[in-house]
Design a protein around this motif. Structure first.
Motif, PDB file in Angstrom:
ATOM      1  N   ASN A 225     -48.425   7.154  -1.295  1.00 13.95           N
ATOM      2  CA  ASN A 225     -48.004   5.977  -2.057  1.00 13.95           C
ATOM      3  C   ASN A 225     -48.395   6.077  -3.529  1.00 13.95           C
ATOM      4  OD1 ASN A 225     -47.073   4.595   0.388  1.00 13.95           O
ATOM      5  ND2 ASN A 225     -49.242   4.341   0.854  1.00 13.95           N
ATOM      6  N   ALA A 226     -48.237   7.261  -4.108  1.00  9.61           N
ATOM      7  CA  ALA A 226     -48.663   7.488  -5.495  1.00  9.61           C
ATOM      8  C   ALA A 226     -47.948   6.560  -6.471  1.00  9.61           C
ATOM      9  CB  ALA A 226     -48.421   8.947  -5.879  1.00  9.61           C
ATOM     10  N   GLY A 227     -46.654   6.322  -6.255  1.00  9.11           N
ATOM     11  CA  GLY A 227     -45.903   5.447  -7.143  1.00  9.11           C
ATOM     12  C   GLY A 227     -46.422   4.023  -7.118  1.00  9.11           C
ATOM     13  N   SER A 228     -46.738   3.531  -5.924  1.00 10.09           N
ATOM     14  CA  SER A 228     -47.274   2.173  -5.785  1.00 10.09           C
ATOM     15  C   SER A 228     -48.627   2.050  -6.462  1.00 10.09           C
ATOM     16  CB  SER A 228     -47.395   1.800  -4.305  1.00 10.09           C
ATOM     17  OG  SER A 228     -46.126   1.799  -3.676  1.00 10.09           O
ATOM     18  N   LYS A 229     -49.448   3.078  -6.321  1.00 12.31           N
ATOM     19  CA  LYS A 229     -50.782   3.049  -6.918  1.00 12.31           C
ATOM     20  C   LYS A 229     -50.707   3.022  -8.441  1.00 12.31           C
ATOM     21  CE  LYS A 229     -52.866   5.376  -2.959  1.00 12.31           C
ATOM     22  NZ  LYS A 229     -53.422   6.634  -2.405  1.00 12.31           N
ATOM     23  N   HIS A 230     -49.779   3.789  -9.007  1.00 10.97           N
ATOM     24  CA  HIS A 230     -49.611   3.784 -10.460  1.00 10.97           C
ATOM     25  C   HIS A 230     -49.125   2.415 -10.925  1.00 10.97           C
ATOM     26  CE1 HIS A 230     -48.783   5.244 -14.490  1.00 10.97           C
ATOM     27  NE2 HIS A 230     -47.605   4.655 -14.413  1.00 10.97           N
TER      28      HIS A 230
ATOM     29  N   ILE B 163     -49.709  -0.440  -9.554  1.00  7.02           N
ATOM     30  CA  ILE B 163     -50.819  -1.390  -9.440  1.00  7.02           C
ATOM     31  C   ILE B 163     -51.830  -1.213 -10.580  1.00  7.02           C
ATOM     32  CG2 ILE B 163     -52.839  -1.990  -8.021  1.00  7.02           C
ATOM     33  CD1 ILE B 163     -51.019  -1.331  -5.564  1.00  7.02           C
ATOM     34  N   THR B 164     -52.202   0.032 -10.863  1.00 11.17           N
ATOM     35  CA  THR B 164     -53.187   0.263 -11.926  1.00 11.17           C
ATOM     36  C   THR B 164     -52.626  -0.108 -13.296  1.00 11.17           C
ATOM     37  OG1 THR B 164     -52.536   2.608 -11.982  1.00 11.17           O
ATOM     38  CG2 THR B 164     -54.522   2.048 -10.752  1.00 11.17           C
ATOM     39  N   ASN B 165     -51.316   0.004 -13.451  1.00 11.52           N
ATOM     40  CA  ASN B 165     -50.694  -0.361 -14.720  1.00 11.52           C
ATOM     41  C   ASN B 165     -50.818  -1.865 -14.973  1.00 11.52           C
ATOM     42  OD1 ASN B 165     -49.306   0.804 -17.002  1.00 11.52           O
ATOM     43  ND2 ASN B 165     -47.501  -0.357 -16.370  1.00 11.52           N
ATOM     44  N   ILE B 166     -50.823  -2.648 -13.906  1.00 11.69           N
ATOM     45  CA  ILE B 166     -51.075  -4.081 -14.031  1.00 11.69           C
ATOM     46  C   ILE B 166     -52.567  -4.325 -14.264  1.00 11.69           C
ATOM     47  CG2 ILE B 166     -51.021  -6.311 -12.839  1.00 11.69           C
ATOM     48  CD1 ILE B 166     -48.589  -5.329 -11.277  1.00 11.69           C
ATOM     49  N   ALA B 167     -53.395  -3.632 -13.503  1.00  7.13           N
ATOM     50  CA  ALA B 167     -54.841  -3.854 -13.559  1.00  7.13           C
ATOM     51  C   ALA B 167     -55.443  -3.568 -14.928  1.00  7.13           C
ATOM     52  CB  ALA B 167     -55.534  -2.987 -12.497  1.00  7.13           C
ATOM     53  N   LYS B 168     -54.872  -2.623 -15.641  1.00  9.33           N
ATOM     54  CA  LYS B 168     -55.426  -2.236 -16.952  1.00  9.33           C
ATOM     55  C   LYS B 168     -55.444  -3.411 -17.933  1.00  9.33           C
ATOM     56  CE  LYS B 168     -51.413  -0.621 -19.623  1.00  9.33           C
ATOM     57  NZ  LYS B 168     -50.433  -1.464 -18.902  1.00  9.33           N
TER      58      LYS B 168
ATOM     59  N   ILE C  94     -61.544  -8.029  -8.466  1.00  6.85           N
ATOM     60  CA  ILE C  94     -60.107  -7.769  -8.472  1.00  6.85           C
ATOM     61  C   ILE C  94     -59.812  -6.705  -7.415  1.00  6.85           C
ATOM     62  CG2 ILE C  94     -58.128  -7.008  -9.836  1.00  6.85           C
ATOM     63  CD1 ILE C  94     -59.670  -7.872 -12.347  1.00  6.85           C
ATOM     64  N   LEU C  95     -59.011  -7.058  -6.433  1.00  2.00           N
ATOM     65  CA  LEU C  95     -58.646  -6.116  -5.374  1.00  2.00           C
ATOM     66  C   LEU C  95     -57.331  -5.444  -5.714  1.00  2.00           C
ATOM     67  CD1 LEU C  95     -59.002  -4.900  -2.514  1.00  2.00           C
ATOM     68  CD2 LEU C  95     -57.692  -6.849  -1.649  1.00  2.00           C
ATOM     69  N   LEU C  96     -57.324  -4.119  -5.682  1.00  2.00           N
ATOM     70  CA  LEU C  96     -56.110  -3.326  -5.880  1.00  2.00           C
ATOM     71  C   LEU C  96     -55.698  -2.777  -4.514  1.00  2.00           C
ATOM     72  CD1 LEU C  96     -57.503  -3.483  -8.709  1.00  2.00           C
ATOM     73  CD2 LEU C  96     -56.511  -1.254  -9.192  1.00  2.00           C
ATOM     74  N   VAL C  97     -54.567  -3.227  -4.006  1.00  2.00           N
ATOM     75  CA  VAL C  97     -54.164  -2.830  -2.656  1.00  2.00           C
ATOM     76  C   VAL C  97     -52.653  -2.679  -2.578  1.00  2.00           C
ATOM     77  CG1 VAL C  97     -54.170  -5.262  -1.901  1.00  2.00           C
ATOM     78  CG2 VAL C  97     -54.302  -3.431  -0.194  1.00  2.00           C
ATOM     79  N   ASP C  98     -52.178  -1.540  -2.077  1.00  3.59           N
ATOM     80  CA  ASP C  98     -50.732  -1.380  -1.913  1.00  3.59           C
ATOM     81  C   ASP C  98     -50.289  -1.973  -0.584  1.00  3.59           C
ATOM     82  OD1 ASP C  98     -50.205   0.847   0.177  1.00  3.59           O
ATOM     83  OD2 ASP C  98     -51.732   1.751  -1.099  1.00  3.59           O
ATOM     84  N   ASP C  99     -49.008  -2.240  -0.455  1.00  7.70           N
ATOM     85  CA  ASP C  99     -48.489  -2.983   0.691  1.00  7.70           C
ATOM     86  C   ASP C  99     -48.677  -2.273   2.018  1.00  7.70           C
ATOM     87  OD1 ASP C  99     -46.363  -1.169  -0.387  1.00  7.70           O
ATOM     88  OD2 ASP C  99     -45.228  -1.939   1.322  1.00  7.70           O
TER      89      ASP C  99
ATOM     90  N   HIS D  72     -56.895 -21.189  -1.801  1.00  4.69           N
ATOM     91  CA  HIS D  72     -58.251 -20.755  -2.121  1.00  4.69           C
ATOM     92  C   HIS D  72     -58.395 -20.344  -3.586  1.00  4.69           C
ATOM     93  CE1 HIS D  72     -58.344 -20.533   2.272  1.00  4.69           C
ATOM     94  NE2 HIS D  72     -59.651 -20.603   2.189  1.00  4.69           N
ATOM     95  N   ASP D  73     -57.410 -20.737  -4.399  1.00  4.15           N
ATOM     96  CA  ASP D  73     -57.438 -20.474  -5.847  1.00  4.15           C
ATOM     97  C   ASP D  73     -57.625 -18.985  -6.156  1.00  4.15           C
ATOM     98  OD1 ASP D  73     -57.254 -21.270  -8.500  1.00  4.15           O
ATOM     99  OD2 ASP D  73     -59.422 -21.480  -8.726  1.00  4.15           O
ATOM    100  N   ILE D  74     -56.905 -18.136  -5.400  1.00  7.24           N
ATOM    101  CA  ILE D  74     -56.929 -16.691  -5.626  1.00  7.24           C
ATOM    102  C   ILE D  74     -55.671 -16.311  -6.398  1.00  7.24           C
ATOM    103  CG2 ILE D  74     -56.938 -14.400  -4.544  1.00  7.24           C
ATOM    104  CD1 ILE D  74     -58.244 -15.769  -2.085  1.00  7.24           C
ATOM    105  N   LYS D  75     -55.843 -15.708  -7.541  1.00  5.37           N
ATOM    106  CA  LYS D  75     -54.691 -15.282  -8.329  1.00  5.37           C
ATOM    107  C   LYS D  75     -54.097 -14.003  -7.736  1.00  5.37           C
ATOM    108  CE  LYS D  75     -56.198 -17.237 -12.763  1.00  5.37           C
ATOM    109  NZ  LYS D  75     -56.857 -18.339 -12.082  1.00  5.37           N
ATOM    110  N   TYR D  76     -52.794 -13.821  -7.900  1.00  3.13           N
ATOM    111  CA  TYR D  76     -52.172 -12.595  -7.395  1.00  3.13           C
ATOM    112  C   TYR D  76     -51.083 -12.132  -8.345  1.00  3.13           C
ATOM    113  CZ  TYR D  76     -48.955 -16.143  -5.507  1.00  3.13           C
ATOM    114  OH  TYR D  76     -48.094 -17.190  -5.355  1.00  3.13           O
ATOM    115  N   ARG D  77     -50.965 -10.826  -8.455  1.00  2.00           N
ATOM    116  CA  ARG D  77     -49.968 -10.191  -9.307  1.00  2.00           C
ATOM    117  C   ARG D  77     -49.257  -9.095  -8.511  1.00  2.00           C
ATOM    118  NH1 ARG D  77     -50.573  -9.607 -14.809  1.00  2.00           N
ATOM    119  NH2 ARG D  77     -48.572  -8.521 -14.574  1.00  2.00           N
ATOM    120  N   TYR D  78     -47.969  -8.918  -8.752  1.00  2.12           N
ATOM    121  CA  TYR D  78     -47.219  -7.864  -8.092  1.00  2.12           C
ATOM    122  C   TYR D  78     -46.047  -7.458  -8.956  1.00  2.12           C
ATOM    123  CZ  TYR D  78     -44.222 -11.776  -6.772  1.00  2.12           C
ATOM    124  OH  TYR D  78     -43.407 -12.890  -6.799  1.00  2.12           O
TER     125      TYR D  78
END
Length: 249
Positions: free
Chosen positions: A72-77, A79-84, A201-206, A243-249
């Motif tokens: 899942n290399a594409g998904s990981k990239h 996700i990290t592009n958002i996390a940065k 911040i949790l980084l997790v692919d689907d 639970h007031d947890i933010k999420y990004r995708y």
């Protein structure tokens, strides 16, 4: 404690590949009856397979870091592009040992001012070349399976540090079991960091959502933000919102 012994036993079997109940009895200083009970729990968690007179590790439980890195290399990239975008100049951050976060620093300005805590060897190599990064290496024993450092002996010194943000990875993620980890020897560090960090911040692919693993290191409600590559299901979104947890995708 029983939980710690079972985790250690699971890790020992993974490292050895195959062991006898007598060997485990001597190694962990418990009776054969206790060993058999522990093995039953490990088999239920899909960590080992019981065989006549002992147990053997599931062959797929701890894939090598190189193999996991390619998944899942594409998904990981993505996700990290958002996390940065959640790393700011002057932050004190922890970067976990998972393959999803290993390229996070590569996406930042080389001259950013940071204090980085990590047990991830790939992250250590990048951070060591960044001129304005104060680097703290977490752990004192290198595990070539996970390409990370863990603790051999006492690890309490980490509790004296302040960490603003922790970028965490997980082997599995469910509402019921939370953030789970298949590598028992990394459990202590993950658990410790989640207690120390102001913002998690949790980084997790689907591919990991809806799956669970051997040990829980944090509940979902303890996470401040989740970054993934696909829109979560309604069940997860409802839970995050309540639970007031933010999420990004």
């Amino acid at each position: 404690m029983e939980k710690d012994r079972i985790s250690s036993m699971g890790n020992y079997i993974i490292e050895q590949g195959e062991v006898t109940t007598e060997e485990l009895s001597k190694k962990f200083d418990v009776s054969i009856v206790t060993v058999r009970r522990d093995l039953k729990k490990l088999e239920k968690d899909n960590v080992i397979t019981k065989i006549y007179g002992g147990a053997k590790a599931k062959s797929d439980k701890l894939e090598t870091f190189i193999k996991r890195k390619s998944l899942n290399a594409g998904s990981k990239h993505y996700i990290t592009n958002i996390a940065k975008d959640y790393i700011e100049d002057g932050d004190r951050i922890f970067i976990d040992s998972g393959t999803t976060v290993e390229n996070l620093l590569n996406l930042l300005d080389d001259n950013i001012h940071l204090t980085v805590f990590t047990n991830n060897l790939s992250v250590i190599n990048v951070a060591s070349k960044m001129p304005n990064v104060n680097l703290f290496i977490v752990g004192n024993f290198y595990n070539n399976i996970s390409n990370s450092f863990t603790y051999w002996g006492k690890s309490s010194e980490l509790y004296s540090f302040n960490i603003d943000k922790a970028f965490m990875c997980t082997s599995g993620f469910t509402i019921k079991d939370g953030l789970t980890n298949k590598n028992p020897i990394e459990q202590e560090i993950k658990d410790m960091i989640c207690k120390l960090a102001d913002y998690i911040i949790l980084l997790v692919d689907d591919s990991k959502v809806g799956k669970t693993s051997l040990m829980t290191y944090a509940d979902v409600k303890d996470i401040d933000m989740i970054i993934t590559n696909k829109k979560p299901s309604k069940e997860y979104i409802d839970y995050f919102d309540s639970h007031d947890i933010k999420y990004r995708y």
